[in-house]
Scaffold this motif. Structure first.
Motif, PDB file in Angstrom:
ATOM      1  N   VAL A   1       0.811  -1.214   0.000  1.00 31.06           N
ATOM      2  CA  VAL A   1       0.000   0.000   0.000  1.00 31.06           C
ATOM      3  C   VAL A   1       0.849   1.271   0.000  1.00 31.06           C
ATOM      4  O   VAL A   1       0.362   2.343  -0.324  1.00 31.06           O
ATOM      5  CB  VAL A   1      -0.986   0.031   1.194  1.00 31.06           C
ATOM      6  CG1 VAL A   1      -1.970  -1.118   1.088  1.00 31.06           C
ATOM      7  CG2 VAL A   1      -0.239   0.006   2.510  1.00 31.06           C
ATOM      8  N   LEU A   2       2.122   1.192   0.370  1.00 31.85           N
ATOM      9  CA  LEU A   2       2.947   2.402   0.372  1.00 31.85           C
ATOM     10  C   LEU A   2       3.363   2.794  -1.034  1.00 31.85           C
ATOM     11  O   LEU A   2       3.814   3.914  -1.271  1.00 31.85           O
ATOM     12  CB  LEU A   2       4.207   2.202   1.203  1.00 31.85           C
ATOM     13  CG  LEU A   2       4.045   2.203   2.715  1.00 31.85           C
ATOM     14  CD1 LEU A   2       5.417   2.191   3.374  1.00 31.85           C
ATOM     15  CD2 LEU A   2       3.282   3.429   3.179  1.00 31.85           C
ATOM     16  N   GLY A   3       3.279   1.844  -1.957  1.00 33.09           N
ATOM     17  CA  GLY A   3       3.677   2.144  -3.324  1.00 33.09           C
ATOM     18  C   GLY A   3       5.173   2.348  -3.480  1.00 33.09           C
ATOM     19  O   GLY A   3       5.627   2.961  -4.434  1.00 33.09           O
ATOM     20  N   TRP A   4       5.911   1.826  -2.555  1.00 31.83           N
ATOM     21  CA  TRP A   4       7.374   2.007  -2.619  1.00 31.83           C
ATOM     22  C   TRP A   4       7.988   1.069  -3.650  1.00 31.83           C
ATOM     23  O   TRP A   4       7.529  -0.052  -3.823  1.00 31.83           O
ATOM     24  CB  TRP A   4       7.967   1.694  -1.238  1.00 31.83           C
ATOM     25  CG  TRP A   4       9.460   1.790  -1.190  1.00 31.83           C
ATOM     26  CD1 TRP A   4      10.194   2.895  -0.878  1.00 31.83           C
ATOM     27  CD2 TRP A   4      10.400   0.738  -1.440  1.00 31.83           C
ATOM     28  NE1 TRP A   4      11.523   2.602  -0.937  1.00 31.83           N
ATOM     29  CE2 TRP A   4      11.677   1.281  -1.287  1.00 31.83           C
ATOM     30  CE3 TRP A   4      10.269  -0.606  -1.812  1.00 31.83           C
ATOM     31  CZ2 TRP A   4      12.830   0.532  -1.461  1.00 31.83           C
ATOM     32  CZ3 TRP A   4      11.430  -1.352  -1.994  1.00 31.83           C
ATOM     33  CH2 TRP A   4      12.694  -0.784  -1.815  1.00 31.83           C
ATOM     34  N   SER A   5       8.971   1.541  -4.374  1.00 29.52           N
ATOM     35  CA  SER A   5       9.753   0.627  -5.189  1.00 29.52           C
ATOM     36  C   SER A   5      11.187   1.112  -5.254  1.00 29.52           C
ATOM     37  O   SER A   5      11.458   2.300  -5.071  1.00 29.52           O
ATOM     38  CB  SER A   5       9.168   0.497  -6.593  1.00 29.52           C
ATOM     39  OG  SER A   5       9.651   1.544  -7.407  1.00 29.52           O
ATOM     40  N   GLN A   6      12.079   0.193  -5.507  1.00 29.10           N
ATOM     41  CA  GLN A   6      13.490   0.535  -5.543  1.00 29.10           C
ATOM     42  C   GLN A   6      13.769   1.526  -6.675  1.00 29.10           C
ATOM     43  O   GLN A   6      14.556   2.448  -6.514  1.00 29.10           O
ATOM     44  CB  GLN A   6      14.286  -0.745  -5.766  1.00 29.10           C
ATOM     45  CG  GLN A   6      15.415  -0.876  -4.790  1.00 29.10           C
ATOM     46  CD  GLN A   6      15.966  -2.292  -4.760  1.00 29.10           C
ATOM     47  OE1 GLN A   6      15.829  -3.048  -5.692  1.00 29.10           O
ATOM     48  NE2 GLN A   6      16.588  -2.636  -3.678  1.00 29.10           N
ATOM     49  N   MET A   7      13.105   1.315  -7.825  1.00 28.35           N
ATOM     50  CA  MET A   7      13.323   2.212  -8.953  1.00 28.35           C
ATOM     51  C   MET A   7      12.900   3.626  -8.599  1.00 28.35           C
ATOM     52  O   MET A   7      13.555   4.589  -8.949  1.00 28.35           O
ATOM     53  CB  MET A   7      12.516   1.729 -10.169  1.00 28.35           C
ATOM     54  CG  MET A   7      13.276   0.820 -11.112  1.00 28.35           C
ATOM     55  SD  MET A   7      15.039   1.151 -11.215  1.00 28.35           S
ATOM     56  CE  MET A   7      15.081   2.355 -12.513  1.00 28.35           C
ATOM     57  N   LYS A   8      11.742   3.719  -7.895  1.00 28.80           N
ATOM     58  CA  LYS A   8      11.268   5.049  -7.507  1.00 28.80           C
ATOM     59  C   LYS A   8      12.282   5.733  -6.604  1.00 28.80           C
ATOM     60  O   LYS A   8      12.577   6.907  -6.755  1.00 28.80           O
ATOM     61  CB  LYS A   8       9.932   4.930  -6.778  1.00 28.80           C
ATOM     62  CG  LYS A   8       8.746   5.275  -7.657  1.00 28.80           C
ATOM     63  CD  LYS A   8       7.499   5.341  -6.822  1.00 28.80           C
ATOM     64  CE  LYS A   8       6.353   4.672  -7.532  1.00 28.80           C
ATOM     65  NZ  LYS A   8       5.267   4.313  -6.639  1.00 28.80           N
ATOM     66  N   GLU A   9      12.786   4.955  -5.659  1.00 30.74           N
ATOM     67  CA  GLU A   9      13.741   5.537  -4.722  1.00 30.74           C
ATOM     68  C   GLU A   9      14.982   6.009  -5.473  1.00 30.74           C
ATOM     69  O   GLU A   9      15.524   7.081  -5.221  1.00 30.74           O
ATOM     70  CB  GLU A   9      14.116   4.496  -3.663  1.00 30.74           C
ATOM     71  CG  GLU A   9      14.927   5.076  -2.535  1.00 30.74           C
ATOM     72  CD  GLU A   9      15.003   4.135  -1.353  1.00 30.74           C
ATOM     73  OE1 GLU A   9      13.950   3.865  -0.762  1.00 30.74           O
ATOM     74  OE2 GLU A   9      16.105   3.661  -1.041  1.00 30.74           O
ATOM     75  N   TYR A  10      15.412   5.182  -6.430  1.00 29.62           N
ATOM     76  CA  TYR A  10      16.570   5.554  -7.237  1.00 29.62           C
ATOM     77  C   TYR A  10      16.293   6.833  -8.008  1.00 29.62           C
ATOM     78  O   TYR A  10      17.113   7.756  -8.022  1.00 29.62           O
ATOM     79  CB  TYR A  10      16.899   4.415  -8.192  1.00 29.62           C
ATOM     80  CG  TYR A  10      17.832   4.804  -9.308  1.00 29.62           C
ATOM     81  CD1 TYR A  10      19.193   5.014  -9.049  1.00 29.62           C
ATOM     82  CD2 TYR A  10      17.371   4.983 -10.596  1.00 29.62           C
ATOM     83  CE1 TYR A  10      20.048   5.380 -10.052  1.00 29.62           C
ATOM     84  CE2 TYR A  10      18.229   5.359 -11.613  1.00 29.62           C
ATOM     85  CZ  TYR A  10      19.562   5.563 -11.345  1.00 29.62           C
ATOM     86  OH  TYR A  10      20.398   5.941 -12.347  1.00 29.62           O
TER      87      TYR A  10
END
Ligand code: SF4
Ligand code: SF4
Lengths: 477, 304
Positions: free
Chosen positions: B63-72
């Motif tokens: 539900v947080l919608g977090w992804s490694q690509m986004k963080e990058y």
């Protein structure tokens, strides 16, 4: 010493026997409620614990308009009274650590776990926590009874107060810790107005919970199961080390003191088996079992036994600071004839003089030189040889400085790129790239020494400078 | 088993080995159970918040919608934003102006170091130290000029000089004299060339490219600038082609530079880095990148 037939304080001894059934050696399955007595070592322990007041009050000391001791991590500056230490001077920290590590070793080699018994935050905080517990809930038997009693409003009130105070102490421990790293007065403001850094809140929270759990609940279990130092000490002690010791030859065979018994009739040794030494022991061990890992050498059992010895009219010191050699009847080796003392002192002295040297020779400017390696040198059109250097100038003064660069080296050299002084802000490093040209014919060796000098004038007119030698590389010959 | 349990009433499982080794049913300590359940709660919470279950091609997203690509990408955006302050200023400045500003110069040098490493170092060496056949960029000998404008020209348009092969037009003796003369010129920084060498130099057409003064300038302009076809300066202490010296110089004289059909000719081509007609006007490096490289090369040690 009493020579009378009937031992004076026999009624008092009886009282001790009455409570003796309560005192058990710690097996780890119940909280220890140690008895508190007054005495010489008790007083010393309070005094040594008082050293920790520095931890709480130190951040409020002022010096030159700022906190006297402040480890300013964001700005990478460490203020120690008049001195400002930058990360570049951190080799001194390793000497400081060496100094304290060896000091610990010396203390342990000479007098056992002085640190554990008198200074360690774990034992000191535990001592304070149990003191509070005793103030609120009464002496050990009452505490045990209270623990076993069903929850009543009174019990709840007592327990809530106690845990509240414990948490408050935990909080101030964390808060004081942070105060060494963040200016203390403004921290109060920021902290309670919710403006402090997230790391501050996390640190304080961790300390609060940690202190509460470690000193309130884990207590001596930390010394038994968590603390590595408790394990190391075994190899640091030797037969000449003075530690709280039960004098077996004098005490054994132990035996209860009979009513009306006189000194002459007594067939047992001096130990009357009253278990007072066990009662007062904060780790709940029996010193009569000899040296053991659970003993933090707090010497409280010495106080306890001395009191008993007074009551039964025997000389004090059945439990006392003594070495194994002494117990075996050997003469104590004089301090100065022990190689350990010399080796340790030499290391201490070395570390200390290193720190003093470091502090006294803190340059106001610091110069580092990186000689360009690719290419090592370049031949120029006019046949001269050029080397490139990067100078890193560190300004340790509290104001920005304009730094002039000069150089001495092989004859005929020219310095290029350093006509204007470079500006270095306070506590900062500026890198300056410069070139040095030398006519080829003046180069007599492949690598010639070359000395750079940086110089600046402070606002008060004081000239500060720093020099460093590097190398000028020419074509192979 | 329970009826002949030798240790009754002590909460054991009834399994006894060697007469007295037995298994007890003590519950784990409370703190242990708490930690156990807490870790399971953590795991459930994690599964709800973060990507976790591999269902089909894509895992559940959380539900947080977090992804490694986004963080990058966020990190990258931050970096670009932080650099924007410098990049915006650079866009409006010439290399010469950048060099005048210590802060921007420092920034540009740091940025260009990577560009130089990726694009230039293979030939020109780390720090412009040069390689056999490829000019040293850290010295002050600039065949095409060492001002920022000239350096920019060289990078954008590339350079492809030419020198005729004199194998057929010079006698061996003449080639020998000229080669010796070039060495003398180099060692004396242009002051000690032999007279017969000079005579040959002037009569055999060398001046057309290397110039009257043999300094590689065909014409010196009143502005201080000069016209060159890329011929080497013969009056300085630097060899265009390593290792230099008699044999090397003679080789260059005999076989020339970039001569089609001459197998032993010297190769000396600086490729085009700017918009390239041969590639439909595409550029290998952007104008901004070239600008940074100009500053870097100029500051290697010999720019003027
Ligand atoms: S045995 Fe004595 S010295 Fe050791 S910890 Fe217990 S009270 Fe302290
Ligand atoms: S050593 Fe001292 S305090 Fe301990 S039981 Fe014996 S007499 Fe009592």
């Amino acid at each position: 010493m009493s020579t009378s037939n009937v031992i004076p304080g026999s009624a008092a001894v009886d009282a001790l026997y009455d409570e003796a059934e309560h005192w058990h050696v710690n097996t780890g399955n119940a909280s220890i409620h140690a008895k508190r007595l007054h005495g010489r070592w008790r007083t010393i322990k309070w005094a040594s614990a008082g050293v920790w007041l520095i931890f709480f009050l130190g951040p409020y000391l002022r010096w030159d308009e700022r906190q006297a001791v402040l480890f300013d991590i964001p700005n990478r500056q460490y203020h120690l009274f008049g001195v400002t230490v930058l990360p570049q001077d951190f080799w001194m920290l390793s000497l400081l650590l060496l100094f304290f590590a060896i000091l610990l070793a010396v203390a342990t080699a000479l007098a056992g776990r002085v640190w554990c018994g008198f200074f360690c935050f774990q034992t000191v905080w535990t001592d304070v926590f149990t003191w509070i517990e005793e103030r609120l809930e009464g002496p050990p038997p009452q505490r045990r009874k209270l623990d076993a009693a069903p929850l009543t409003r009174d019990k709840l009130r007592l327990k809530a107060t106690k845990h509240g105070i414990w948490l408050a102490i935990g909080f101030f421990t964390g808060f004081s810790f942070v105060s060494w790293f963040t200016p203390a007065p403004s921290l109060w403001l920021e902290f309670f107005s919710g403006q402090a850094n997230g790391a501050v809140y996390i640190t304080v929270a961790l300390f609060t919970v940690g202190t509460y759990l470690l000193a309130g609940f884990l207590r001596e279990q930390v010394c038994f199961w968590l603390c590595p130092y408790a394990r190391i000490q075994g190899v640091m002690l030797d037969k000449t080390t003075l530690v709280p010791t039960y004098d077996e030859r004098r005490g054994e065979p132990r035996g209860r003191f009979e009513k009306g018994e006189g000194a002459q009739q007594r067939t047992f040794g001096d130990c009357v088996d009253c278990k007072q030494c066990v009662a007062v022991c904060p780790t709940g061990i029996d010193i009569r079992g000899g040296q053991q890992e659970g003993c933090i050498t707090c010497a409280l059992c010495i106080d306890a036994c001395d009191e008993v010895m007074d009551k039964v009219g025997r000389p004090r010191g059945l439990v006392r600071y003594a070495s194994l050699d002494e117990l075996e009847g050997k003469a104590a080796r004089p301090l100065l004839k022990r190689p350990r003392v010399w080796v340790y002192s030499a290391i201490l002295l070395l570390a200390l003089s290193g720190i003093l040297h470091g502090l006294s020779s803190l340059d106001a400017l610091d110069l580092k030189i990186l000689h360009e390696r690719a290419p090592l040198f370049v031949t120029l059109g006019d046949g001269s040889v050029q080397n490139r250097y990067t100078l890193k100038v560190l300004n340790k003064m509290p104001e920005p400085l304009m730094v002039r660069i000069s150089v001495t080296g092989p004859p005929g050299l020219t310095l290029v790129g350093a006509d204007a002084p470079v500006s270095v802000h306070e506590g900062g490093v500026t890198a300056a790239g410069v070139f040095v040209k030398v006519p080829k014919k003046n180069l007599t060796q492949e690598q010639a020494p070359i000395r750079f000098r940086v110089e600046a004038v402070r606002p008060n007119g004081q000239v500060i400078a720093s020099e460093r030698t590097s190398v000028f590389v020419g074509p192979p010959r | 088993m329970a009826e002949n349990n030798p240790f009754p009433g002590e909460n054991n499982t009834g399994h006894v080995w060697d007469g007295n080794l037995r298994e007890l049913k003590n519950p784990p300590p409370r703190w242990w159970m708490l930690a156990f359940w807490a870790s399971i709660a953590f795991w459930i919470g994690y599964a709800i918040l973060y990507p976790m279950w591999p269902v089909g091609q894509e895992p559940t997203q959380g539900v947080l919608g977090w992804s490694q690509m986004k963080e990058y990408q966020e990190g990258l955006d931050q970096m670009v934003a932080r650099r924007a302050r410098f990049e915006d200023q650079l866009a409006a400045m010439t290399p010469a102006q950048i060099i005048e500003d210590p802060g921007l110069k420092q920034y540009t040098l740091a940025a260009a170091k990577v560009l130089f490493g990726d694009n230039c170092r293979a030939c020109h060496g780390t720090g412009g130290a040069g390689n056999p056949g490829f000019p040293v960029l850290a010295d002050d000998d600039w065949i095409y000029g060492g001002t920022t404008v000239k350096i920019q020209e060289s990078i954008v348009g590339g350079r492809q000089p030419a020198m005729t092969a004199h194998e057929k037009t010079l006698t061996p003796a003449e080639a020998d004299t000229l080669a010796k003369w070039v060495v003398q010129m180099n060692e004396t920084v242009g002051k000690g060339g032999s007279d017969e060498g000079w005579a040959l130099y002037k009569t055999k057409g060398c001046t057309a490219c290397h110039g009257e003064k043999a300094n590689g300038h065909v014409v010196d302009l009143p502005s201080g600038d000069f016209v060159t076809v890329g011929a080497a300066n013969l009056t300085d202490g630097i060899w265009r082609f390593e290792p230099g010296g008699y044999d090397s110089a003679r080789h260059t004289i005999l076989y020339g530079v970039n001569q089609a059909g001459v197998t032993q000719t010297r190769n000396a081509v600086m490729p085009v880095w700017g918009p390239d007609p041969a590639r439909q006007g595409q550029a290998k490096l952007s104008a901004e990148e070239i600008k940074k490289l100009v500053v870097y090369v100029h500051e290697l040690g010999g720019g003027y």
